[in-house]
Design an enzyme around this catalytic site. Structure first.
Site, mmCIF file in Angstrom:
data_model
loop_
_atom_site.group_PDB
_atom_site.id
_atom_site.type_symbol
_atom_site.label_atom_id
_atom_site.label_comp_id
_atom_site.label_asym_id
_atom_site.label_seq_id
_atom_site.Cartn_x
_atom_site.Cartn_y
_atom_site.Cartn_z
ATOM 1 N N ASN A 1 -13.783 14.070 0.950
ATOM 2 C CA ASN A 1 -14.398 12.791 0.624
ATOM 3 C C ASN A 1 -15.846 13.128 0.609
ATOM 4 O O ASN A 1 -16.501 13.730 1.304
ATOM 5 C CB ASN A 1 -14.110 11.781 1.558
ATOM 6 C CG ASN A 1 -14.527 10.391 1.041
ATOM 7 O OD1 ASN A 1 -14.415 10.147 -0.320
ATOM 8 N ND2 ASN A 1 -15.089 9.680 1.974
ATOM 9 N N ARG B 1 0.811 -1.207 -0.066
ATOM 10 C CA ARG B 1 0.074 0.032 -0.042
ATOM 11 C C ARG B 1 0.624 1.212 0.030
ATOM 12 O O ARG B 1 0.273 2.209 -0.682
ATOM 13 C CB ARG B 1 -0.838 0.040 1.409
ATOM 14 C CG ARG B 1 -1.997 1.009 1.070
ATOM 15 C CD ARG B 1 -2.964 0.694 2.320
ATOM 16 N NE ARG B 1 -3.575 -0.470 2.545
ATOM 17 C CZ ARG B 1 -5.079 -0.703 2.094
ATOM 18 N NH1 ARG B 1 -5.282 0.267 1.188
ATOM 19 N NH2 ARG B 1 -5.526 -1.827 2.051
ATOM 20 N N HIS C 1 -19.419 10.688 1.065
ATOM 21 C CA HIS C 1 -19.879 9.582 1.330
ATOM 22 C C HIS C 1 -21.476 9.397 1.510
ATOM 23 O O HIS C 1 -21.975 10.485 1.772
ATOM 24 C CB HIS C 1 -19.463 9.122 3.006
ATOM 25 C CG HIS C 1 -19.658 7.886 3.423
ATOM 26 N ND1 HIS C 1 -19.084 6.821 3.220
ATOM 27 C CD2 HIS C 1 -20.867 7.363 4.357
ATOM 28 C CE1 HIS C 1 -19.571 5.741 3.775
ATOM 29 N NE2 HIS C 1 -20.698 6.001 4.309
ATOM 30 N N MET D 1 -11.860 3.897 -3.969
ATOM 31 C CA MET D 1 -12.264 2.852 -3.359
ATOM 32 C C MET D 1 -11.056 2.122 -2.662
ATOM 33 O O MET D 1 -10.861 0.853 -2.918
ATOM 34 C CB MET D 1 -13.115 1.915 -3.966
ATOM 35 C CG MET D 1 -14.506 2.268 -4.621
ATOM 36 S SD MET D 1 -15.725 2.956 -3.308
ATOM 37 C CE MET D 1 -15.982 1.526 -2.810
ATOM 38 N N ARG D 2 -10.286 2.954 -1.993
ATOM 39 C CA ARG D 2 -8.968 2.415 -1.424
ATOM 40 C C ARG D 2 -8.855 2.939 0.147
ATOM 41 O O ARG D 2 -9.244 4.298 0.053
ATOM 42 C CB ARG D 2 -7.480 2.831 -2.191
ATOM 43 C CG ARG D 2 -7.597 2.046 -3.504
ATOM 44 C CD ARG D 2 -7.578 0.814 -3.917
ATOM 45 N NE ARG D 2 -6.700 0.049 -2.975
ATOM 46 C CZ ARG D 2 -6.760 -1.273 -2.940
ATOM 47 N NH1 ARG D 2 -7.736 -1.913 -3.358
ATOM 48 N NH2 ARG D 2 -5.595 -2.053 -2.262
HETATM 49 C C1 GRF Z 1 -20.826 7.902 -4.627
HETATM 50 O O1 GRF Z 1 -22.311 7.434 -4.077
HETATM 51 C C2 GRF Z 1 -19.914 8.452 -3.392
HETATM 52 O O2 GRF Z 1 -20.714 8.763 -2.268
HETATM 53 C C3 GRF Z 1 -19.361 6.973 -3.033
HETATM 54 O O3 GRF Z 1 -19.097 6.555 -4.219
HETATM 55 C C4 GRF Z 1 -20.096 6.894 -5.291
HETATM 56 C C5 GRF Z 1 -19.301 7.076 -6.389
HETATM 57 O O4 GRF Z 1 -19.879 7.459 -7.314
HETATM 58 N N1 GRF Z 1 -18.029 7.345 -2.316
HETATM 59 P P1 GRF Z 1 -19.201 8.123 -9.028
HETATM 60 O O5 GRF Z 1 -18.154 7.568 -9.184
HETATM 61 O O6 GRF Z 1 -19.127 9.662 -8.449
HETATM 62 O O7 GRF Z 1 -20.550 8.199 -9.864
#
Ligand code: GRF
Length: 224
Positions: free
Chosen positions: A117, A75, A119, A100-101
């Site tokens: 970020n 990592r 969420h 997604m890391r």
């Molecule tokens: C979104 O729902 C965001 O909140 C989450 O992952 C998703 C990403 O969607 N962290 P995108 O790639 O921006 O369409």
């Protein structure tokens, strides 16, 4: 590490993605449509070579970089390359958008107060994955999304803004996801703008909002 940007200059933002990048697109569009946006998206970086958002960003003339986590033994080495890519693009602020890391404390500390970020829940509820299914299972009547400053603890850190959507009977994780993503596309550009302009600031773990800002005006909520 970063640039001595001039006061009043638009902040150089790098967006980290792993997939379709619809939030990244909303940030790019807002920065281009609003001359007072306070930021430009100067690089889109993905840990996945097949992230669809990369194609869109490249078509828009934005620099794209792939830092494929699978190509690194550890990592730390992956994050060193990610950091290098951000520094090379002269990035001042990092916007994670579906990245997604999980990041190490070292990387997060390097970008302390300079990495946001999004969420898809009203934090601190439903950290982690499958937020919409969990909100439904919990019987929530309201859910939404959160923009926060990234701190080492996952999906934690000072909250800059939240948008709420109503949970209707009959909603499924998919229908809820559709409603929440629409709210995300409004909230992220607005909060990134305020942060880039210094109108919302972090003071330790406390958020300060300029007295000039109408705080009601930046609350996003379902129609009643
Ligand atoms: C979104 O729902 C965001 O909140 C989450 O992952 C998703 C990403 O969607 N962290 P995108 O790639 O921006 O369409």
């Amino acid at each position: 590490m970063t640039t001595g940007s001039k006061p009043g200059a638009r902040k150089r933002v790098g967006v980290l993605i792993s997939g379709r990048g619809s939030n990244m697109q909303s940030l790019v569009r807002a920065s281009r449509e609003d001359e007072n946006a306070g930021y430009d998206i100067v690089a889109v970086i993905s840990n996945r070579p097949d992230a669809a958002g990369l194609i869109w960003a490249a078509e828009q003339g934005i620099a794209t970089v792939v830092v494929d986590h699978k190509a690194y033994p550890a990592r730390e080495a992956f994050e060193d390359s990610l950091h290098e890519a951000l520094v090379t693009a002269d990035v001042e602020l990092v916007a994670c958008a579906g990245f997604m890391r999980i990041m190490t404390d070292t990387f997060v500390t390097r970008w302390h107060d300079r990495m946001l970020n999004i969420h898809p829940s009203l934090l601190p509820m439903f950290k982690g994955l499958d937020t919409h299914a969990r909100a439904l299972a919990a019987g929530m009547r309201i859910t939404g999304c959160t923009i926060h400053i990234v701190r080492p603890e996952l999906d934690a850190g000072p909250i800059l803004g939240q948008a709420a959507v109503a949970v209707d009977t009959g909603d499924t994780p998919d229908t809820l996801a559709e409603k929440v993503i629409r709210a995300e596309h409004v909230l992220y550009p607005e909060i990134l703008k305020l942060y880039a302009l210094g109108q919302i600031r972090a003071d330790g773990d406390k958020i300060t909002i300029d007295s000039k800002i109408n705080q009601q005006g930046i609350l996003f909520s379902p129609s009643i």
